[in-house]
Design an enzyme around this catalytic site. Structure first.
Site, mmCIF file in Angstrom:
data_model
loop_
_atom_site.group_PDB
_atom_site.id
_atom_site.type_symbol
_atom_site.label_atom_id
_atom_site.label_comp_id
_atom_site.label_asym_id
_atom_site.label_seq_id
_atom_site.Cartn_x
_atom_site.Cartn_y
_atom_site.Cartn_z
ATOM 1 N N CYS A 340 0.837 -1.208 0.000
ATOM 2 C CA CYS A 340 0.000 0.000 0.000
ATOM 3 C C CYS A 340 0.874 1.262 0.000
ATOM 4 O O CYS A 340 1.522 1.556 -0.994
ATOM 5 C CB CYS A 340 -0.969 -0.034 1.173
ATOM 6 S SG CYS A 340 -2.369 1.095 0.977
ATOM 7 N N HIS A 448 -3.769 -5.534 0.927
ATOM 8 C CA HIS A 448 -3.584 -5.871 2.337
ATOM 9 C C HIS A 448 -4.004 -7.327 2.553
ATOM 10 O O HIS A 448 -4.981 -7.798 1.980
ATOM 11 C CB HIS A 448 -4.437 -4.968 3.228
ATOM 12 C CG HIS A 448 -3.969 -3.557 3.272
ATOM 13 N ND1 HIS A 448 -2.800 -3.182 3.898
ATOM 14 C CD2 HIS A 448 -4.509 -2.419 2.763
ATOM 15 C CE1 HIS A 448 -2.650 -1.874 3.783
ATOM 16 N NE2 HIS A 448 -3.663 -1.390 3.089
#
Length: 507
Positions: A340, A448
């Site tokens: 991310c 994630h």
């Protein structure tokens, strides 16, 4: 709002302080009640954490409530954590109501601007649960201490909620921190009579050594407080990730069988560090948390996790010299992986034309150069990507991977003539691999939970082991949720051996 308290026999776990062990105890209660055939529903009215989970409706909730839902044998939903505050630094937090971002608040203005709407979100969450689960028992978790006198007027999730639901409360105190007698008696002394009447039991948490040695202390607490001590939980080291990322610095346990050393960059605005739990659970891997200003050393791999303030954290890496250390490590053939915000930092350029992250910077900067290890460019947008994913990886090999997106901004390859980049998986916007860094590639993803996928995790580990002249580990068909189930069951076994939950259920 209809009265949902009658017939639901709510239990609430309060703590004498932050980090007392409320989340762990709540998790154990949920699994213990599930074993008894009940339908426990975890609920934390307001949580403050950057460790988030995305539910089946693509809404954000605290990861700890997701874990508790899994312990309860149910799917996590945002109604279980209707108010989530995600710290952004400089005394500001992003406000999430029932899974959706509704604004940013200064701490000083929270009560005036958000208390009423927060309480409405909590009541809506309770109603959603009452509608979805006809016969259930709410297992509530408090936040911090319930007797922070200067904050009680804006406390949404401790005594206000306990009184609203007439919940039976248990008070958890952490003996490892020292001063457990003062913690307990001091907390009880600051409660009003009607509040103290809700406290039905006390749990001593994190006791090291022979529990029988605390018997006199137990008797004193019961005599002084007139409240039974339901039991003493022994020290359980590193069962679940702490909500406060600062606690990561206290993880000093070294694995005796570790063959691979991974440096994890502890960004100042670190978020979603539960992404690293599956690697923490690998017996042959040692995670070493490195802060800006530290010496990187000579690890086998470097991971840059998620960030709540990507530009500010990138500046911190650059000004401290740690960014250059990571680039030198990669140029020498080292493995670097970003998740991310970490992926964005590894790119060539980060642009913020709308000023999404400007408030976090000391000087106004609309763009920054990244570490340039992956030829991508990121442009920050106001809209947040919140989506669960089920895709097929192309690197290190083909494998099914599941996870979720949770980020601002869009990244695209820069089509650099010098460096080639390929997609990490069959969905082109989820991650990239720098093909020039052979034999180990710099790579990153927006996904994630990628390390939760057992086969993919072992594929990634094995390429590092191969470079270190170590044998390959067998690929795993089971994902990290199977490991998590074992840990939850282990935790609950210890809880049931040491804590008299039946007393609470019968009173």
């Amino acid at each position: 709002m209809k009265n949902i308290s009658a017939g639901h026999n709510a239990l609430m776990v309060l703590g004498t302080s932050s980090g007392a062990g409320k989340s762990i105890i709540t998790t154990a209660i949920c699994r213990s009640l599930l074993r008894k055939g009940e339908v426990p529903i975890p609920f934390k009215g307001q949580n403050m954490s950057n460790n988030a989970w995305v539910d089946i409706n693509n809404g954000e909730m605290a990861y700890s409530q997701a874990v508790q839902a899994w312990a309860a044998g149910i799917e996590p939903i945002c109604a279980m954590n209707p108010v989530l505050l995600k710290p952004q630094g400089d005394c500001t937090s992003e406000v999430i109501h029932l899974g959706k971002s509704v604004g940013v608040v200064q701490a000083a203005n929270y009560y005036e601007d958000w208390f009423s709407s927060g309480w409405e979100a909590i009541q809506k969450g309770l109603n959603d649960i009452a509608t979805s689960y006809k016969k259930h028992r709410l297992i509530l978790e408090g936040a911090g201490s319930p007797v922070e006198i200067n904050l009680q007027h804006r406390d949404l999730t401790n005594l206000k909620l306990a009184k609203h639901l007439n919940a039976k409360c248990v008070l958890v105190a952490d003996i490892e921190r020292g001063g457990v007698f003062a913690q307990i008696i001091g907390t009880l002394a600051l409660l009003k009579p009607d509040e103290k009447a809700l406290i039905q039991g006390i749990i001593i948490n994190r006791f090291r050594g022979d529990i029988s040695l605390f018997e006199k202390g137990r008797q004193w607490i019961e005599e002084e407080s007139k409240i039974p001590v339901l039991g003493i939980m022994p020290w359980l080291n590193e069962i679940f990730p702490p909500e406060d990322s600062l606690d990561l610095l206290e993880r000093k346990h070294k694995k005796t069988k570790a063959e691979i050393q991974i440096a994890v960059i502890k960004l100042p605005s670190l978020s979603n560090f539960a992404d690293l739990d599956p690697l923490e659970a690998e017996p042959t891997i040692q995670l070493n948390w490195i802060q800006p200003g530290d010496y990187l050393g000579n690890p086998n791999a470097v991971i840059i996790p998620g960030s709540k303030q990507t530009l500010k954290d990138l500046q911190s890496l650059q000004s401290s010299g740690l960014g250059n250390q990571i680039k030198e490590f990669a140029s020498s053939g080292g493995t670097v992986f970003g998740i991310c915000g970490g992926l964005q930092i590894l790119g060539e350029k980060l642009e913020d034309p709308l000023g999404i992250e400007q408030s976090f910077l000391e000087t106004s900067i609309s763009e920054l150069e990244g570490l340039s290890l992956i030829p991508i460019k990121t442009i920050f947008h106001s809209k947040k990507s919140l989506t669960k994913k089920d895709v097929i990886s192309k690197w290190p090999d083909e494998s099914r991977i599941m996870g979720f997106e949770l980020h601002h901004g869009e990244s695209t390859p820069t089509n650099s003539q010098k460096v080639k980049v390929k997609d990490l998986c069959n969905e082109t916007s989820l991650g990239w691999v720098n093909e020039e860094c052979n034999p180990i590639k710099a790579a990153g993803t927006y996904l994630h939970g990628i390390f939760d996928n057992g086969t993919w995790r072992r594929l990634w580990i094995n390429q590092i082991r191969k470079k270190a002249n170590l044998y390959e580990l067998p690929l795993l068909e089971e994902n990290h949720d199977a490991k998590r189930e074992k840990v939850i069951n282990r935790l609950t076994d210890v809880f049931e051996e040491n804590i008299n939950l039946e007393y609470l259920l019968k009173t």
